[in-house]
Motif scaffolding. Structure first.
Motif, PDB file in Angstrom:
ATOM      1  N   ASP B  39     105.146  31.656  67.980  1.00 49.22           N
ATOM      2  CA  ASP B  39     106.190  30.825  67.360  1.00 49.22           C
ATOM      3  C   ASP B  39     106.765  31.497  66.111  1.00 49.22           C
ATOM      4  O   ASP B  39     107.978  31.449  65.865  1.00 49.22           O
ATOM      5  CB  ASP B  39     105.628  29.441  66.998  1.00 49.22           C
ATOM      6  N   LEU B  40     105.881  32.130  65.328  1.00 47.07           N
ATOM      7  CA  LEU B  40     106.366  32.822  64.122  1.00 47.07           C
ATOM      8  C   LEU B  40     107.240  34.021  64.489  1.00 47.07           C
ATOM      9  O   LEU B  40     108.243  34.305  63.819  1.00 47.07           O
ATOM     10  CB  LEU B  40     105.180  33.273  63.252  1.00 47.07           C
ATOM     11  N   LYS B  41     106.870  34.707  65.579  1.00 41.57           N
ATOM     12  CA  LYS B  41     107.698  35.849  66.021  1.00 41.57           C
ATOM     13  C   LYS B  41     109.071  35.367  66.482  1.00 41.57           C
ATOM     14  O   LYS B  41     110.087  36.025  66.242  1.00 41.57           O
ATOM     15  CB  LYS B  41     107.000  36.600  67.152  1.00 41.57           C
ATOM     16  N   THR B  42     109.085  34.207  67.145  1.00 38.93           N
ATOM     17  CA  THR B  42     110.380  33.660  67.571  1.00 38.93           C
ATOM     18  C   THR B  42     111.220  33.312  66.344  1.00 38.93           C
ATOM     19  O   THR B  42     112.444  33.522  66.329  1.00 38.93           O
ATOM     20  CB  THR B  42     110.172  32.411  68.453  1.00 38.93           C
ATOM     21  N   LEU B  43     110.561  32.795  65.307  1.00 36.16           N
ATOM     22  CA  LEU B  43     111.290  32.498  64.058  1.00 36.16           C
ATOM     23  C   LEU B  43     111.812  33.769  63.404  1.00 36.16           C
ATOM     24  O   LEU B  43     112.928  33.797  62.879  1.00 36.16           O
ATOM     25  CB  LEU B  43     110.370  31.767  63.078  1.00 36.16           C
ATOM     26  N   GLN B  44     110.991  34.820  63.452  1.00 33.56           N
ATOM     27  CA  GLN B  44     111.449  36.115  62.927  1.00 33.56           C
ATOM     28  C   GLN B  44     112.718  36.540  63.644  1.00 33.56           C
ATOM     29  O   GLN B  44     113.671  37.021  63.043  1.00 33.56           O
ATOM     30  CB  GLN B  44     110.383  37.185  63.199  1.00 33.56           C
ATOM     31  N   SER B  46     114.891  34.602  65.440  1.00 33.33           N
ATOM     32  CA  SER B  46     116.080  33.746  65.243  1.00 33.33           C
ATOM     33  C   SER B  46     116.660  33.909  63.840  1.00 33.33           C
ATOM     34  O   SER B  46     117.888  33.898  63.665  1.00 33.33           O
ATOM     35  CB  SER B  46     115.754  32.278  65.535  1.00 33.33           C
ATOM     36  N   THR B  47     115.789  34.102  62.829  1.00 32.22           N
ATOM     37  CA  THR B  47     116.324  34.299  61.466  1.00 32.22           C
ATOM     38  C   THR B  47     117.035  35.660  61.362  1.00 32.22           C
ATOM     39  O   THR B  47     118.078  35.759  60.706  1.00 32.22           O
ATOM     40  CB  THR B  47     115.201  34.218  60.401  1.00 32.22           C
ATOM     41  N   ALA B  48     116.478  36.674  62.039  1.00 29.90           N
ATOM     42  CA  ALA B  48     117.118  37.998  61.992  1.00 29.90           C
ATOM     43  C   ALA B  48     118.473  37.967  62.690  1.00 29.90           C
ATOM     44  O   ALA B  48     119.461  38.494  62.175  1.00 29.90           O
ATOM     45  CB  ALA B  48     116.221  39.038  62.650  1.00 29.90           C
ATOM     46  N   GLU B  49     118.516  37.331  63.848  1.00 25.49           N
ATOM     47  CA  GLU B  49     119.790  37.275  64.568  1.00 25.49           C
ATOM     48  C   GLU B  49     120.795  36.413  63.789  1.00 25.49           C
ATOM     49  O   GLU B  49     121.980  36.754  63.708  1.00 25.49           O
ATOM     50  CB  GLU B  49     119.588  36.729  65.985  1.00 25.49           C
ATOM     51  N   GLY B  50     120.287  35.325  63.204  1.00 23.15           N
ATOM     52  CA  GLY B  50     121.156  34.477  62.381  1.00 23.15           C
ATOM     53  C   GLY B  50     121.735  35.265  61.219  1.00 23.15           C
ATOM     54  O   GLY B  50     122.919  35.135  60.871  1.00 23.15           O
ATOM     55  N   MET B  51     120.889  36.131  60.656  1.00 25.52           N
ATOM     56  CA  MET B  51     121.323  36.978  59.536  1.00 25.52           C
ATOM     57  C   MET B  51     122.458  37.917  59.982  1.00 25.52           C
ATOM     58  O   MET B  51     123.455  38.073  59.269  1.00 25.52           O
ATOM     59  CB  MET B  51     120.107  37.795  59.092  1.00 25.52           C
ATOM     60  N   LEU B  52     122.318  38.504  61.169  1.00 22.94           N
ATOM     61  CA  LEU B  52     123.374  39.401  61.679  1.00 22.94           C
ATOM     62  C   LEU B  52     124.676  38.627  61.915  1.00 22.94           C
ATOM     63  O   LEU B  52     125.764  39.089  61.559  1.00 22.94           O
ATOM     64  CB  LEU B  52     122.931  40.058  62.998  1.00 22.94           C
ATOM     65  N   VAL B  53     124.534  37.445  62.531  1.00 21.98           N
ATOM     66  CA  VAL B  53     125.724  36.630  62.833  1.00 21.98           C
ATOM     67  C   VAL B  53     126.404  36.214  61.533  1.00 21.98           C
ATOM     68  O   VAL B  53     127.631  36.324  61.381  1.00 21.98           O
ATOM     69  CB  VAL B  53     125.328  35.390  63.675  1.00 21.98           C
ATOM     70  N   ALA B 125     128.745  32.098  54.202  1.00 22.06           N
ATOM     71  CA  ALA B 125     128.127  33.044  55.142  1.00 22.06           C
ATOM     72  C   ALA B 125     127.327  34.114  54.403  1.00 22.06           C
ATOM     73  O   ALA B 125     126.234  34.504  54.846  1.00 22.06           O
ATOM     74  CB  ALA B 125     129.209  33.689  56.010  1.00 22.06           C
ATOM     75  N   THR B 126     127.843  34.570  53.272  1.00 18.35           N
ATOM     76  CA  THR B 126     127.118  35.582  52.490  1.00 18.35           C
ATOM     77  C   THR B 126     125.781  35.018  51.998  1.00 18.35           C
ATOM     78  O   THR B 126     124.732  35.671  52.098  1.00 18.35           O
ATOM     79  CB  THR B 126     127.982  36.031  51.276  1.00 18.35           C
ATOM     80  N   ASN B 127     125.838  33.794  51.478  1.00 15.60           N
ATOM     81  CA  ASN B 127     124.591  33.167  51.001  1.00 15.60           C
ATOM     82  C   ASN B 127     123.595  32.964  52.141  1.00 15.60           C
ATOM     83  O   ASN B 127     122.395  33.184  51.981  1.00 15.60           O
ATOM     84  CB  ASN B 127     124.895  31.814  50.339  1.00 15.60           C
ATOM     85  N   VAL B 128     124.124  32.519  53.289  1.00 16.55           N
ATOM     86  CA  VAL B 128     123.253  32.296  54.454  1.00 16.55           C
ATOM     87  C   VAL B 128     122.607  33.616  54.880  1.00 16.55           C
ATOM     88  O   VAL B 128     121.414  33.672  55.199  1.00 16.55           O
ATOM     89  CB  VAL B 128     124.066  31.668  55.623  1.00 16.55           C
ATOM     90  N   THR B 129     123.377  34.687  54.832  1.00 15.25           N
ATOM     91  CA  THR B 129     122.830  36.009  55.200  1.00 15.25           C
ATOM     92  C   THR B 129     121.629  36.353  54.320  1.00 15.25           C
ATOM     93  O   THR B 129     120.565  36.735  54.819  1.00 15.25           O
ATOM     94  CB  THR B 129     123.915  37.116  55.024  1.00 15.25           C
ATOM     95  N   HIS B 130     121.822  36.196  53.010  1.00 18.36           N
ATOM     96  CA  HIS B 130     120.741  36.557  52.078  1.00 18.36           C
ATOM     97  C   HIS B 130     119.510  35.686  52.291  1.00 18.36           C
ATOM     98  O   HIS B 130     118.376  36.169  52.319  1.00 18.36           O
ATOM     99  CB  HIS B 130     121.227  36.428  50.623  1.00 18.36           C
ATOM    100  N   LEU B 132     118.649  33.929  54.948  1.00 22.25           N
ATOM    101  CA  LEU B 132     117.986  34.166  56.245  1.00 22.25           C
ATOM    102  C   LEU B 132     117.188  35.468  56.224  1.00 22.25           C
ATOM    103  O   LEU B 132     116.135  35.573  56.852  1.00 22.25           O
ATOM    104  CB  LEU B 132     119.015  34.182  57.384  1.00 22.25           C
ATOM    105  N   ARG B 133     117.685  36.458  55.470  1.00 23.61           N
ATOM    106  CA  ARG B 133     116.928  37.712  55.356  1.00 23.61           C
ATOM    107  C   ARG B 133     115.569  37.434  54.710  1.00 23.61           C
ATOM    108  O   ARG B 133     114.536  37.925  55.179  1.00 23.61           O
ATOM    109  CB  ARG B 133     117.714  38.753  54.551  1.00 23.61           C
ATOM    110  N   ALA B 134     115.597  36.638  53.653  1.00 22.35           N
ATOM    111  CA  ALA B 134     114.345  36.317  52.956  1.00 22.35           C
ATOM    112  C   ALA B 134     113.403  35.546  53.888  1.00 22.35           C
ATOM    113  O   ALA B 134     112.188  35.819  53.944  1.00 22.35           O
ATOM    114  CB  ALA B 134     114.647  35.493  51.707  1.00 22.35           C
TER     115      ALA B 134
END
Lengths: 415, 146
Positions: B39-44, B46-53, B125-130, B132-134
């Motif tokens: 589950d944590l890997k799936t979160l990794q 989805s957050t990474a892909e969300g960060m790219l988007v 979007a910029t804030n969301v990127t930062h 989500l990266r964290a």
């Protein structure tokens, strides 16, 4: 000149037939999960499908019999019926995956329209196009449209991969460690998605529909189509893996949506990249939906002795009502499956892995006929075709035994 | 003779069933290390892909429809993982990781929902990127600590 054009068209058609939702899903996932490590599985799948497509085309040209005719004749009614049932179950899942895939792709540009409405629009558009277009028109439109996926080849080069690492990915190696089962699940998936049976049903039936004849040099056309068409398809697969390996692997992204595959082109080339990926996926997946439904209808018709065909002659004489009803029925069933809310990507994974189980039953009778001098005369398998045919039959038998356990043990690759 | 054999088989079945009861009870309905890790890997992911988007949205490089559908899908995936980590208790020693995963999933879902509602807002979007990266890095750290 006419022959060159015919070969070019055939190559495009074979290419369009090769890339479908299975390739888009499995290749992206393989690249994202394992970087370049699974590249070696692409040539294995490509050589396998090219070997058997060439055999099917040759058998169809010489004997005027498509694959399912051969299956029934060589295996007999009982085993033939088992093959038919297995193939139809897989064809239904395949068409469901492709039709659902069309709706998922449409969603990328029409996010506000509900998925089920897009599903209806996509399925209706495909049925309409199949209804009005002749056989060669379908082949060309979807084949040429699928070429938009070349954006992934350009993206793979543009992203400047380490070519040494890419080259080392083509060397088969044994994976050990905690991800071993997942690695082998994707290895099976990439090989299986290249060799799904509907491709050869469609290919050989097309050869009969187009009236391929030995005396008109169609055996050479067949060889070129199989060799270059599927090899080009393989280049597309490699590009999808490379793009996913560069963009998604370092971030540990596991693509579970078709949108992730589209994201690869979008990140590289912005809106233009996304549009090309959208069009390419739409045509490739749409074409595969048609091929899958036709393959199912061909199988029914050829096994049960119905009139079949989508050529001008068959359309003009309207002599294939059962065949027409069969492909429409497959579309309706696929639509119902998707309408229930089943995830098309998940259906794809199941359909590809389940297809592996039916592969030996499909390819064995083809190999038996292609190496039988009584049927093929001087065009019987040569040493290379025979060796490759036997090798792939053994490989597919082994793969068919491990495919389902791997699917369940890895929770379809999720771990 | 035949009846005795049948009785023996029934006794063996009962014994096997009795032996399986405590085994099943010990892990019954609890997330083990593998489940929490997955589950944590799936979160990794989805957050990474969300960060790219979100990164593409921040640079106005993608159409609004694309951002909308991708953020909706990734938000749902993050929310599902958050719920999965919260709904079922874990085996001993993994509850803290599951709780943190739940918080990461919920926060990621909130961020992606915000961008879904306003896909053309590049500051958001910029804030969301930062952020989500964290969250991506934190999900990775929690998963590694298991």
């Amino acid at each position: 000149m006419k022959k060159v054009l015919q070969i070019a068209l055939g190559v495009v058609a074979a290419l369009g037939g090769f890339v479908d939702i299975g390739e888009l899903v499995f290749n992206s996932q393989a690249g994202a999960e394992f970087g370049y490590q699974l590249l070696w599985t692409v040539p294995i799948g490509v050589v396998g499908i090219a070997t058997y497509a060439e055999m099917c085309g040759r058998v169809a040209t010489i004997t005027k019999r498509p694959v399912f005719d051969v299956v029934r004749q060589r295996l007999g009614f009982g085993p033939g019926l088992v093959t038919l049932i297995a193939s139809e179950a897989i064809n239904i899942l395949t068409v469901a995956a492709e039709v659902g895939g069309i709706a998922l792709i449409l969603q990328l540009y029409f996010a506000d329209i509900p998925f089920r409405v897009l599903l209806l629009i996509g399925a209706a558009a495909i049925v309409f196009l199949v209804w009005i277009l002749p056989y060669d028109g379908i082949e060309r439109i979807f084949g040429y449209g699928g070429l938009c996926l070349a954006v992934y080849i350009v993206a793979a080069v543009h992203l400047h991969p380490d070519w040494g690492d890419v080259a080392s990915g083509f060397i088969p190696h044994w994976q050990t460690g905690e991800n071993t089962l997942i690695y082998w699940y994707f290895a099976v998936g990439v090989i299986a998605s290249a060799m799904v049976p509907y491709e050869v049903y469609f290919y050989s039936s097309g050869a009969v529909e187009e009236g391929w004849d030995e005396s008109e040099g169609d055996l050479a056309v067949n060889r070129m189509n199989a060799l270059f068409g599927f090899a080009l398809g393989g280049v597309f697969s490699v590009a999808l893996i490379v793009v996913a390996a560069i963009l998604f692997h370092p971030l540990q992204i596991s693509p579970e949506f078709l949108g992730t595959t589209a994201l690869g082109a979008q990140i590289t080339f912005g809106e233009t990249g996304l549009l090309l990926a959208f069009l390419g996926m739409m045509f490739a997946v749409g074409g595969a939906a048609i091929e899958g439904s036709f393959a199912g209808a061909y199988a029914f018709a050829q096994f049960l002795g119905w009139e079949w065909g989508k050529s001008k002659k068959a359309r003009k004489t309207k002599k294939a009502p059962a065949f027409t009803s069969a492909w429409m029925f497959l579309f309706v069933l696929a639509f119902i499956i998707d309408f229930t809310g089943a995830n098309p990507v998940l259906i794809t994974e199941y359909s590809v892995v389940l297809a592996v189980v039916a592969l030996p039953l499909t390819y064995l009778p083809v190999l038996l006929i292609a190496r039988d001098e009584r049927y093929m005369g001087e065009h019987v398998n040569g040493r290379l075709a025979d060796t490759l045919g036997v090798f792939y039959l053994v490989l597919l038998t082994v793969v068919s035994l491990v495919a389902l356990p791997l699917l369940f043990a890895t929770n379809h690759g999720s771990g | 003779m035949c009846g005795e054999r049948r009785l023996g088989t029934a006794r063996a079945a009962v014994l096997v069933a009795m032996a399986l009861v405590p085994v099943s009870l010990t892990g019954c309905g609890r997330l083990d290390q593998d489940a929490v890790s997955t589950d944590l890997k799936t979160l990794q992911s989805s957050t990474a892909e969300g960060m790219l988007v979100a990164g593409q949205a921040a640079r106005s490089r993608a159409p609004a429809d694309f951002i909308e559908i991708r953020t909706a899908e990734l938000s749902k995936q993050s929310k599902n993982m958050a719920n999965a980590l919260a709904e079922t208790p874990t085996e001993h020693g993994f509850q803290d990781a599951a709780n943190r995963g739940n918080e990461i999933g919920n926060r990621a879902s909130e961020l992606l929902d915000a961008l879904h509602s306003d896909p053309g807002n590049s500051n958001l979007a910029t804030n969301v990127t930062h952020e989500l990266r964290a969250l991506h890095e934190e999900a990775g750290a929690v998963e590694s600590s298991l």
